[in-house]
Design an enzyme around this catalytic site. Structure first.
Site, PDB file in Angstrom:
ATOM      1  N   CYS A 155       5.777 -62.501   7.879  1.00  0.00           N
ATOM      2  CA  CYS A 155       6.242 -63.484   7.066  1.00  0.00           C
ATOM      3  C   CYS A 155       5.549 -63.460   5.744  1.00  0.00           C
ATOM      4  O   CYS A 155       5.702 -62.488   4.983  1.00  0.00           O
ATOM      5  CB  CYS A 155       6.308 -65.054   7.794  1.00  0.00           C
ATOM      6  N   HIS A 211       9.511 -64.015  12.286  1.00  0.00           N
ATOM      7  CA  HIS A 211       8.371 -64.557  13.127  1.00  0.00           C
ATOM      8  C   HIS A 211       8.493 -64.135  14.254  1.00  0.00           C
ATOM      9  O   HIS A 211       9.465 -64.620  15.277  1.00  0.00           O
ATOM     10  CB  HIS A 211       8.143 -65.812  13.158  1.00  0.00           C
ATOM     11  N   GLU A 229       6.804 -63.985  16.888  1.00  0.00           N
ATOM     12  CA  GLU A 229       6.024 -64.903  18.057  1.00  0.00           C
ATOM     13  C   GLU A 229       6.960 -66.017  18.082  1.00  0.00           C
ATOM     14  O   GLU A 229       6.639 -66.927  18.901  1.00  0.00           O
ATOM     15  CB  GLU A 229       4.706 -65.166  17.492  1.00  0.00           C
TER      16      GLU A 229
END
Lengths: 253, 214
Positions: free
Chosen positions: B83, B196, B198
């Protein structure tokens, strides 16, 4: 369009508030959150429903546990009073903080959080009650206190101060299952350029379509329809496809 | 066999716990640190981040980490920018002042303009799930995203996007309204992803697992 599961928490329990008065315990938040994650919700929102009574947000432990094996965005709200509250919540594993009461009394808090952590971390939470033709009032303290503030004007001001997203809850429609207040949603989405998440009133998939198409919502937050197993995300996604609303496809692997 | 060691730079921007957890979930041994020696010697470095370009570079300079991060690239070791971390890989951003990035990948960072989607103005930030597509045929082979399907859905949250000087550095793009957003970029062993991983469920974990183990 994002499908978001909203978990209202009291102490260690997932609860359901009935029109924000009276609470019913539903079960352990971790179990419900994991089921929603596996079912393919796009995000989770955790609200500490008694934080304003006890002064602080106490969800850090629950969030830390959730962040261990749930890999979708998590927003946390309820009793966030300061930058350091926000920091603690973000550090525990939340991606965004939702602020209502503290922001109303001190709008500078919005800028401070947005400047430090980014606008995308700073969600303005609005509890709205209809007070006239096309007019809604901002409520604070989890819907218990009136402010006399106009929702649309407040939304506009807050976004200027740096709020990156708005969680807009209709106090009137919450728990009714008769649909979101799409007029309220439309009134806000017409004046701000940030995403608005509609909350309060979901009863069936068509309500989701309505609040997106007629209200301009970028997402919907659903609580008891999920908690009581009345709907699965697959049905909601299907309704979006039918209505040409962009939504995550998500196929369970 | 020892768990692969990954170093995550903590320059105090955003939620790093989730990045750490996701990498650990993929079997990596993760160290979150501000120590310049540890960072400089990393074989695999993650640059996470959410927030503003200028504030990020300021924080990195204040923590004296600029050279340490540069040396990871100079030593031909792996970097994954996530990001805001991806945006820092470029030459710079001219929003709100002139800020220099690391310049690992030639290009700049631009602000999103409002365009139309479903007859309404595009909402900024771009928040939500979106599909990623290959920039040219078979370009994903032998990369971190070789296991992705076309249109693999990942979670985005950003107000700025990259503008590449060289199309060869673009691995994958996504569409938001009329905008084409570079979603995965790469030059040598330096990768950037605008989304992202994650926060992108099992799809994101797939990519992180590759970063950890390949």
């Amino acid at each position: 369009m994002r499908i978001i599961a909203r978990l209202d928490i009291k102490g260690e329990n997932l609860i359901k508030g009935i029109h924000l008065e009276g609470l019913r315990v539903i079960g352990p938040p971790a179990e419900y959150a994991m089921n929603y994650y596996l079912d393919g919700v796009d995000e989770l929102i955790y609200m500490d429903s008694v934080a304003s009574l006890y002064g602080r947000n106490h969800l850090a432990d629950i969030i830390q546990e959730a962040a261990r094996d749930i890999f979708i965005p998590i927003t946390v709200g309820g009793g966030i009073r300061s930058e350091s509250d926000a920091f603690n919540i973000l550090r525990s594993g939340a991606d965004k903080v939702a602020v209502n009461t503290a922001a109303v009394f001190n709008p500078q808090l919005i800028s401070r959080i947005a400047n430090k952590y980014g606008s995308q971390c700073m969600v303005l939470s609005i509890e709205a009650r209809k007070v006239g033709e096309n007019r809604w009032e901002v409520l604070t303290e989890n819907g218990r206190e009136k402010t006399g503030l106009d929702v649309v004007a407040w939304a506009r001001q807050a976004v200027e101060m740096g709020a990156g997203e708005i969680l807009l809850t209709s106090v009137d429609m919450e728990g009714t299952r008769k649909g979101f207040d799409f007029e309220l949603t439309n009134a806000v989405t017409s004046v701000v350029s940030v995403p608005v998440i509609a909350s309060g009133g979901f009863g069936c998939a068509q309500h989701l379509v309505d609040v997106v198409v007629s209200g301009g919502a970028s997402g919907v937050a659903i609580a008891d329809a999920f908690h009581y197993g009345r709907v699965k995300t697959k049905v909601l996604r299907e309704a979006c496809f039918q209505a040409n609303i962009p939504v995550r496809k998500y196929e369970k692997s | 066999m020892k768990n692969p060691k990954i170093v995550v730079v903590d320059y105090e921007m955003g939620n790093i716990l989730s990045v750490k957890r996701a990498l650990e979930y993929c079997g990596a041994d993760v160290l979150v640190t501000q120590d310049k020696e540890v960072i400089g010697n990393a074989q695999k470095l993650v640059l996470p981040g959410v927030g503003a370009f200028g504030a990020a570079m300021q924080s990195i300079k204040q923590l004296a980490l600029f050279d340490a991060i540069r040396s990871v690239a100079e030593n031909n070791n792996s970097i994954l920018g996530i990001c805001l971390g991806m945006q820092l890989l470029f030459d710079g951003s001219s929003e709100f002042g002139n800020y220099e990035g690391f310049g690992f990948i030639p290009g700049s960072v631009l602000s999103m303009q409002e365009k139309s989607l479903l007859g309404r103005d595009l909402k900024i930030p771009h928040i939500g799930w979106n599909g990623v597509y290959e920039s040219s045929k078979n370009v994903w082979k032998n990369t971190l995203i070789s296991d992705f399907d076309q249109g693999e859905e990942m979670y985005f949250v950003h107000s700025y996007y990259a503008n590449l000087n060289s199309p060869d550095d673009l691995l994958a793009y996504s569409k938001y309204g009329d905008l084409i957003i570079p979603s995965v970029v790469r030059r040598g062993k330096i990768y950037g992803c605008q989304f992202h991983p994650e926060k992108s469920g099992s799809s994101g974990l797939m990519m992180l697992r590759k970063f950890a183990h390949d």
